[in-house]
Design a protein around this motif. Structure first.
Motif, mmCIF file in Angstrom:
data_model
loop_
_atom_site.group_PDB
_atom_site.id
_atom_site.type_symbol
_atom_site.label_atom_id
_atom_site.label_comp_id
_atom_site.label_asym_id
_atom_site.label_seq_id
_atom_site.Cartn_x
_atom_site.Cartn_y
_atom_site.Cartn_z
ATOM 1 N N GLU A 86 36.817 43.025 37.675
ATOM 2 C CA GLU A 86 37.462 43.158 39.079
ATOM 3 C C GLU A 86 36.713 44.069 40.022
ATOM 4 O OE1 GLU A 86 42.531 44.215 40.620
ATOM 5 O OE2 GLU A 86 41.632 44.268 38.764
ATOM 6 N N LEU B 126 38.124 38.532 41.284
ATOM 7 C CA LEU B 126 37.419 38.093 40.088
ATOM 8 C C LEU B 126 36.840 37.615 39.841
ATOM 9 C CD1 LEU B 126 41.343 37.426 38.065
ATOM 10 C CD2 LEU B 126 40.019 39.288 38.278
ATOM 11 N N PHE B 127 36.229 38.037 38.716
ATOM 12 C CA PHE B 127 34.417 37.317 38.653
ATOM 13 C C PHE B 127 34.220 37.108 37.342
ATOM 14 C CE2 PHE B 127 31.803 40.824 37.460
ATOM 15 C CZ PHE B 127 32.255 41.508 37.866
ATOM 16 N N ARG C 143 39.519 26.082 40.632
ATOM 17 C CA ARG C 143 40.243 26.673 39.453
ATOM 18 C C ARG C 143 41.483 26.678 38.995
ATOM 19 N NH1 ARG C 143 34.880 29.701 37.781
ATOM 20 N NH2 ARG C 143 33.843 29.117 39.835
ATOM 21 N N ILE D 192 32.773 33.811 41.785
ATOM 22 C CA ILE D 192 34.487 34.293 41.928
ATOM 23 C C ILE D 192 35.241 33.336 41.465
ATOM 24 C CG2 ILE D 192 35.464 35.308 44.314
ATOM 25 C CD1 ILE D 192 33.137 36.395 45.129
ATOM 26 N N LEU D 193 35.711 33.601 40.439
ATOM 27 C CA LEU D 193 36.513 32.678 40.162
ATOM 28 C C LEU D 193 38.047 33.078 41.168
ATOM 29 C CD1 LEU D 193 36.471 34.497 36.652
ATOM 30 C CD2 LEU D 193 35.779 32.696 37.744
ATOM 31 N N ALA D 194 38.851 34.055 41.667
ATOM 32 C CA ALA D 194 39.778 33.858 41.716
ATOM 33 C C ALA D 194 39.923 35.661 43.483
ATOM 34 C CB ALA D 194 41.512 34.418 41.454
ATOM 35 N N ILE D 195 40.920 35.249 44.187
ATOM 36 C CA ILE D 195 40.800 36.367 44.999
ATOM 37 C C ILE D 195 42.458 37.181 44.412
ATOM 38 C CG2 ILE D 195 41.237 37.135 47.797
ATOM 39 C CD1 ILE D 195 39.447 34.675 48.255
ATOM 40 N N VAL D 196 42.049 38.648 44.894
ATOM 41 C CA VAL D 196 44.015 39.672 44.459
ATOM 42 C C VAL D 196 43.748 39.623 45.730
ATOM 43 C CG1 VAL D 196 44.646 40.528 42.481
ATOM 44 C CG2 VAL D 196 42.519 39.576 42.409
ATOM 45 N N GLU D 197 45.474 39.800 45.470
ATOM 46 C CA GLU D 197 46.085 40.611 46.772
ATOM 47 C C GLU D 197 46.801 41.022 46.881
ATOM 48 O OE1 GLU D 197 47.715 36.830 48.205
ATOM 49 O OE2 GLU D 197 45.304 36.891 49.664
ATOM 50 N N MET E 164 52.946 35.719 44.228
ATOM 51 C CA MET E 164 51.699 35.343 43.218
ATOM 52 C C MET E 164 50.825 36.589 43.784
ATOM 53 S SD MET E 164 50.471 34.240 40.206
ATOM 54 C CE MET E 164 48.919 34.689 39.934
ATOM 55 N N ARG E 165 50.004 37.214 42.582
ATOM 56 C CA ARG E 165 48.731 37.490 42.975
ATOM 57 C C ARG E 165 47.432 37.195 43.227
ATOM 58 N NH1 ARG E 165 47.705 42.207 40.556
ATOM 59 N NH2 ARG E 165 47.336 43.186 42.469
ATOM 60 N N ILE E 166 48.085 36.100 42.714
ATOM 61 C CA ILE E 166 45.886 35.798 42.406
ATOM 62 C C ILE E 166 45.696 34.637 42.777
ATOM 63 C CG2 ILE E 166 43.927 35.173 40.148
ATOM 64 C CD1 ILE E 166 45.507 36.303 38.311
ATOM 65 N N LYS E 167 44.658 34.231 43.757
ATOM 66 C CA LYS E 167 44.778 32.902 44.591
ATOM 67 C C LYS E 167 43.425 32.842 44.181
ATOM 68 C CE LYS E 167 44.737 32.745 49.015
ATOM 69 N NZ LYS E 167 44.189 33.374 50.091
ATOM 70 N N PRO E 168 42.850 31.556 43.007
ATOM 71 C CA PRO E 168 41.676 30.748 42.326
ATOM 72 C C PRO E 168 40.912 30.255 44.149
ATOM 73 C CG PRO E 168 43.669 29.955 41.642
ATOM 74 C CD PRO E 168 44.695 31.113 42.719
ATOM 75 N N LEU E 169 40.151 30.268 43.464
ATOM 76 C CA LEU E 169 38.625 29.543 44.588
ATOM 77 C C LEU E 169 39.172 28.481 43.714
ATOM 78 C CD1 LEU E 169 36.008 32.341 45.899
ATOM 79 C CD2 LEU E 169 38.303 31.592 46.433
ATOM 80 N N VAL F 173 41.350 36.315 31.986
ATOM 81 C CA VAL F 173 41.395 38.480 32.600
ATOM 82 C C VAL F 173 42.412 38.950 32.440
ATOM 83 C CG1 VAL F 173 39.540 37.321 34.384
ATOM 84 C CG2 VAL F 173 42.680 36.725 34.633
ATOM 85 N N ILE G 217 41.904 31.899 33.253
ATOM 86 C CA ILE G 217 41.628 31.003 35.158
ATOM 87 C C ILE G 217 39.897 29.969 34.480
ATOM 88 C CG2 ILE G 217 40.101 31.413 36.913
ATOM 89 C CD1 ILE G 217 40.728 34.024 37.278
ATOM 90 N N VAL H 6 35.495 33.976 51.157
ATOM 91 C CA VAL H 6 35.370 35.554 50.739
ATOM 92 C C VAL H 6 34.746 35.802 51.929
ATOM 93 C CG1 VAL H 6 35.825 35.192 47.844
ATOM 94 C CG2 VAL H 6 33.794 35.874 48.805
#
Lengths: 94, 94, 94, 94, 94, 94, 94
Positions: free
Chosen positions: B37, B65-66, C9, B89-94, C1-6, C74, C83, B58
């Motif tokens: 993270e 997450l990367f 993905r 970069i795999l995903a943005i975490v919110e 949902m907390r993860i937003k994939p780019l 992850v 992912i 981004v």
């Protein structure tokens, strides 16, 4: 300047700072891990490289970070330079 | 900000939380598996990278997450950063 | 949902069923070969990825089969996810 | 059919014939070299895959020859299938 | 013909000549280095393969030379064939 | 000139200077690390190479730096040359 | 001519000169390093190869230099030839 890089190549000079250990011994640059900070010395013209249009984003005098194992080291007039592709430059440091 | 990434590169700072084991011992970040993270610190301009139009998704401040082994670690002003391509970069975490 | 994939993905959660051997011993998921069945948890927006237009074909809630060694594992909020790129999803199971 | 392959993937079931040795011993399929003949069970929709338009040339029920090490083996409802890309199918056998 | 190759694949049968050594001993084909001469048995339709238009240049009956390690060997009705891509055929021998 | 390079190839002759050590011993070129400086001897016509339009940027007589392990060494009329692609030339030295 | 190369392939025959050492011993070709000089024997039609338009630049009778490890060696009517792609030919020697 004596070196004119071709295409998207960039000539850089690694920046090495002398470093004093706690005991006061001065470690010359070569005894440490290779630095990744460098100064741009010359920049190729860009243009079409391997079929892709490349625009040069760095200029002579820029301080840059680069991939540690990228490029080829050359010695010109007794001084060491690294020639790499612009794509191996990660960032400009200001 | 002192680091200006080129192209589709992103500068991130890994997020490491201290962790207390059941017996109460505090494990500093370095004793654990590398975290995946990170916080985005700086984002390149995107544009045409390796012949392909890249739009940056981004922005500074995003938690992401990367890929654990992606990118290059650099040390600026004594602090550690990782510079990687946005595609790592795999995903943005919110 | 907390993860937003780019990009292309997809976030999946592997489905693991407890399994009872003939002798009645319950084998928890971790003692078996990694399952290849998973539930889609979040899907990236698709669009232009690596210069190619990608349309997302899976949606959250789909049961899918995926390449066993694909993707990155992850841990978010103590739960494990994988992912991967949509292209590593082999099929939807209905 | 329960498996819906994505893109240019094809689900096949390997065809294995029992084989009787000269001494009359029956060798079950698993004791022999993996067969390369299979029956197509399900076919993906094709379309744009990795930026290229793919038209599906095989259909469920076709007998095909395929690259021995291609694809991923999956188990659905206790039965073994292989999921591979159409390009790993070498020929249709009639 | 029972085998219909897909795309740019070609089915060939290796040509093996019995060979008599100076001492008069006949060496069956299998005792020698694999021959690289073959007869074309069946030819795929060509067309768009991996995003590129391929026109088939060989036809059934042609004698061809091919890359020794190219293709996949298959056994149909007890006879051995090799299935390879047209690009692995080096030349037609007349 | 007897060698006409094809496509984007360039023929170079490595430049080796005799070198006198402090003790006065002359080290012939072969006892040192291979030099990376060379003189361009012949230049291909460029044009479309591997599907990409290549314009030749170097000309006979140029002093160049090149990737140490690039190209193929050939011996013509008893003299050694290296034939490499223009892309393996890093810079022109003036 | 009996061999008709496909696409951008070229058939060459390596040129080997007997060589007399200073002591007068004749070294047959096979005792020396493989020669890189060859004569072009047959040339494919060129055209679209792997999605790229290739124009043939060499013709039968040309003396050429080629990459030492390129191509496939074949034996036709007891004589050895090498079949390689035009791109593995480095230069024409005149």
């Amino acid at each position: 300047m004596r070196i004119k890089p071709l295409g998207d190549r960039v000539v850089i000079r690694r920046l090495e700072a002398e470093e004093t250990t706690k005991s006061g011994i001065v470690l010359p640059g070569t005894a440490k891990e290779k630095p990744q900070e460098a100064e741009v010395v010359a920049v190729g013209p860009g243009g079409v490289v391997d079929g892709k249009e490349i625009r040069m984003e760095v200029k002579a005098g820029d301080k840059v970070l680069f991939s540690k194992y990228a490029g080829t080291e050359v010695k010109i007039d007794g001084e060491e330079y690294t020639i790499l592709r612009q794509d191996d430059i990660l960032a400009i440091v200001e």
